[in-house]
Scaffold this motif. Structure first.
Motif, short mmCIF file in Angstrom:
data_model
loop_
_atom_site.label_atom_id
_atom_site.label_comp_id
_atom_site.label_asym_id
_atom_site.label_seq_id
_atom_site.Cartn_x
_atom_site.Cartn_y
_atom_site.Cartn_z
N GLY A 1 0.69 -1.26 -0.02
CA GLY A 1 -0.11 -0.05 -0.02
C GLY A 1 0.70 1.23 -0.04
O GLY A 1 0.38 2.53 0.08
N GLU A 2 2.05 1.20 -0.11
CA GLU A 2 2.83 2.37 -0.29
C GLU A 2 2.61 3.28 -1.65
O GLU A 2 2.69 2.59 -2.34
CB GLU A 2 4.36 1.95 -0.22
N ARG A 3 2.34 4.49 -1.49
CA ARG A 3 1.80 5.35 -2.49
C ARG A 3 2.50 6.68 -2.67
O ARG A 3 1.96 7.65 -3.09
CB ARG A 3 0.44 5.62 -2.49
N ASP A 4 3.86 6.77 -1.82
CA ASP A 4 4.39 8.16 -1.79
C ASP A 4 4.75 8.42 -3.28
O ASP A 4 5.20 7.47 -4.01
CB ASP A 4 5.75 8.19 -0.83
N THR A 5 4.49 9.63 -3.78
CA THR A 5 4.80 9.77 -5.25
C THR A 5 6.21 9.63 -5.84
O THR A 5 6.53 9.09 -6.71
CB THR A 5 4.59 11.48 -5.64
N PHE B 1 8.18 7.56 -4.53
CA PHE B 1 8.05 5.85 -4.74
C PHE B 1 7.40 5.26 -5.93
O PHE B 1 8.01 4.43 -6.65
CB PHE B 1 7.64 5.08 -3.42
N VAL B 2 6.45 5.91 -6.33
CA VAL B 2 5.41 5.55 -7.30
C VAL B 2 6.17 5.98 -8.73
O VAL B 2 6.19 5.03 -9.66
CB VAL B 2 4.08 6.29 -7.31
N GLU B 3 6.73 7.11 -8.68
CA GLU B 3 7.59 7.39 -9.92
C GLU B 3 8.82 6.58 -10.42
O GLU B 3 8.91 6.22 -11.25
CB GLU B 3 8.03 8.95 -9.79
N THR B 4 9.45 6.19 -9.08
CA THR B 4 10.70 5.19 -9.16
C THR B 4 10.02 3.79 -9.73
O THR B 4 10.71 3.42 -10.60
CB THR B 4 11.40 5.10 -8.06
N TYR B 5 9.14 3.25 -9.06
CA TYR B 5 8.74 2.04 -9.37
C TYR B 5 7.90 1.99 -10.81
O TYR B 5 8.36 0.84 -11.54
CB TYR B 5 7.62 1.64 -8.44
N LEU B 6 7.09 2.97 -11.17
CA LEU B 6 6.42 2.99 -12.32
C LEU B 6 7.32 3.33 -13.50
O LEU B 6 7.02 2.57 -14.63
CB LEU B 6 5.19 3.85 -12.43
N PHE B 7 8.10 4.11 -13.25
CA PHE B 7 9.00 4.65 -14.63
C PHE B 7 10.47 4.36 -14.88
O PHE B 7 11.09 4.51 -15.80
CB PHE B 7 8.82 6.27 -14.62
N GLU B 8 10.78 3.74 -13.58
CA GLU B 8 12.43 3.42 -13.60
C GLU B 8 12.54 1.77 -13.51
O GLU B 8 13.58 1.36 -14.19
CB GLU B 8 13.20 4.14 -12.53
N ILE B 9 11.79 1.04 -12.65
CA ILE B 9 11.75 -0.42 -12.54
C ILE B 9 11.05 -1.18 -13.26
O ILE B 9 11.53 -2.03 -14.01
CB ILE B 9 11.57 -0.52 -10.97
N PRO C 1 -1.53 0.87 -16.85
CA PRO C 1 -2.67 0.38 -15.79
C PRO C 1 -2.46 0.64 -14.29
O PRO C 1 -3.23 0.86 -13.49
CB PRO C 1 -2.80 -1.09 -16.32
N TYR C 2 -1.07 0.35 -13.89
CA TYR C 2 -0.73 0.62 -12.71
C TYR C 2 -0.99 2.13 -12.07
O TYR C 2 -1.35 2.55 -11.34
CB TYR C 2 0.80 0.58 -12.30
N LEU C 3 -0.70 3.06 -13.12
CA LEU C 3 -0.58 4.46 -12.85
C LEU C 3 -2.17 4.96 -12.92
O LEU C 3 -2.76 5.65 -11.83
CB LEU C 3 -0.16 5.19 -14.14
N ASN C 4 -3.08 4.01 -13.63
CA ASN C 4 -4.41 4.57 -13.74
C ASN C 4 -5.04 3.96 -12.01
O ASN C 4 -5.87 4.83 -11.50
CB ASN C 4 -5.41 3.38 -14.49
N ARG C 5 -4.49 2.86 -11.77
CA ARG C 5 -5.12 2.45 -10.42
C ARG C 5 -4.61 3.39 -9.48
O ARG C 5 -5.36 4.03 -8.42
CB ARG C 5 -4.45 1.13 -9.98
N GLY D 1 1.60 15.53 -12.72
CA GLY D 1 1.51 16.24 -14.03
C GLY D 1 2.72 15.40 -14.56
O GLY D 1 2.55 15.13 -15.83
N ARG D 2 3.91 15.32 -13.88
CA ARG D 2 5.28 14.59 -14.71
C ARG D 2 4.76 13.38 -15.08
O ARG D 2 5.10 12.93 -16.20
CB ARG D 2 6.27 14.95 -13.82
N MET D 3 3.83 12.53 -14.22
CA MET D 3 3.51 11.16 -14.37
C MET D 3 2.71 11.00 -15.97
O MET D 3 2.98 10.44 -16.82
CB MET D 3 3.10 10.62 -13.47
N VAL D 4 1.63 11.73 -15.88
CA VAL D 4 0.55 11.60 -16.96
C VAL D 4 1.16 12.23 -18.21
O VAL D 4 0.64 11.84 -19.17
CB VAL D 4 -0.80 12.50 -16.42
#
Length: 413
Positions: A162-166, A168-176, A187-191, A207-210
């Motif tokens: 349940g970790e959702r710090d931005t 952390f999310v940027e690193t997980y979704l866009f680097e790893i 799909p992960y970003l939509n969730r 904004g950077r993510m979308v």
């Protein structure tokens, strides 16, 4: 006897030369990276048995940098010695071997792409593109330490917890995650967005993510979030970056399909019609202007484009630059077309305004092209002479041939 000795010496030299050449060839072959042709299961078993990691070079037959790597890097003695000592190496053609088990887990988006795995097939690291031998060796040594597979497991567990710090999310979704499951990122970003309160979606981090997803028009929360908040993002980030992204998703992508796939274009319009976003009517009109330009109805298209630019100059100054670019790619500057005086005058005014609002090599090129289109080659080349004094962005090499700036020697212009 004398004759016999004379015959033996040349023969001895030949044999000696052959041994030298054989040794040289053998040494060169040993120095090259040795790529196995074994199947994937055997490759994994060999790596375990020999206590080695695995190196996978993903290439295509048409890829120039891939060929350079084979010729210049994988044949290098130092590279070969190191790779053969520490890795079981395998080459995979991304197209001809698309059904290989390796591609069930890893999906490269560029070529060449290199994967360094441990003996269990868990990713250590991956990189793409050509790199010289010394750089490649340094990258290999860094890859052994990175252990991205372990990092993926750690971040996946944190996500599930349940970790959702931005950050952390940027690193997980866009680097790893992209290195393993690139199709899962959106799909992960939509969730993630669905779990955020509306006001939190207005942050620059979101904004950077979308804004990473402006090359595909999909009716989802990622797109809706960007459209809902892009005016807010303009205040928090570089306005020109946001403007370029919004124009890309609302105009460039649909118009690309208008020119190549009418069914997809119709689908794009249905998506955009269902959505709500600021200045919806404006962008509908901009697409209409582009339709006229791409249909070579330049007079009406330029009139509408000029009108839209003037009416929305304060809120959307980038329209001048975007529509000048459209004039280029719609072939208004082609020598096969003879524009009217009204058209050249309006285009010149649009180009000058684009440059005034956003001085760069890019917009200065529009000015030069506009002068040349009107036959004023002297001013065109004067404008071009100032290019070194302005910074990027610049036009791509693919666009320059469409500008139609030629020197008229007969007129001395």
């Amino acid at each position: 006897m004398l004759t016999l000795k004379a015959n033996i010496k040349p023969m001895s030299r030949i044999i000696l030369f052959c041994f030298i050449m054989l040794a040289a060839v053998t040494n060169r072959l040993q120095a090259q990276v040795q790529f196995t042709t074994n199947d994937w299961t055997t490759t994994l078993q060999t790596a375990t048995k020999e206590h080695k990691n695995i190196f996978v070079d993903v290439y295509t037959s048409w890829c120039g940098p891939c060929k350079r790597m084979t010729k210049e890097v994988f044949s290098n003695k130092n590279v070969g010695n190191y790779m053969n000592e520490h890795f079981v190496c395998i080459k995979l053609d991304a197209e001809k071997q698309a059904e290989h088990p390796f591609f069930k887990q890893f999906k490269p988006t560029a070529y060449p792409t290199y994967y360094w795995l441990d003996a269990n097939g868990r990713l250590l690291d991956s990189r793409s593109g050509y790199m010289p031998s010394t750089t490649f060796l340094q990258t290999v040594k860094e890859a052994i330490e990175n252990n991205k597979g372990k990092q993926l497991e750690e971040y996946t567990q944190r996500w599930k917890a349940g970790e959702r710090d931005t950050t952390f999310v940027e690193t997980y979704l866009f680097e790893i995650l992209p290195q393993f499951k690139p199709d899962s990122v959106r799909p992960y970003l939509n969730r993630f967005l669905s779990e955020l309160p509306t006001e939190q979606r207005q942050s620059a981090a979101i904004g950077r993510m979308v804004m990473r997803f402006t090359r595909n028009l999909e009716d989802d929360l990622v797109l809706q979030t960007f459209l809902d908040n892009y005016m807010t993002y303009r205040k928090q980030m570089a306005p020109t970056d946001v403007d370029r992204a919004i124009y890309l998703i609302l105009v460039r992508i649909p118009m690309m399909h208008f020119n190549t796939n009418k069914a997809q274009y119709a689908s794009d319009l249905k998506i955009l019609e269902r959505l709500t976003y600021p200045d919806k009517e404006l962008f509908n009109n901009v697409r209409n202007a582009e339709k006229l330009l791409f249909s070579t109805n330049y007079t009406e298209g330029i009139r509408l484009a000029s009108k839209l630019c003037q009416m929305n100059e304060k809120t959307h100054p980038s329209l001048y630059s975007e529509l000048c670019y459209t004039l280029i790619i719609s072939k208004f500057f082609s020598p096969d077309y003879t524009p009217s005086l009204e058209e050249t005058k309006m285009v010149e005014q649009m180009a000058l305004k684009a440059f005034k609002l956003s001085p760069s090599q890019n917009t200065l090129s529009y000015v030069a092209a506009a002068y040349a289109r009107a036959g004023n080659y002297k001013k065109a080349y004067e404008a071009l002479s100032y290019l070194p004094f302005y910074e990027a962005p610049t036009l791509s090499n693919a666009v320059y041939p469409l500008l139609g700036i030629t020197f008229d020697r007969k007129k001395g212009k």
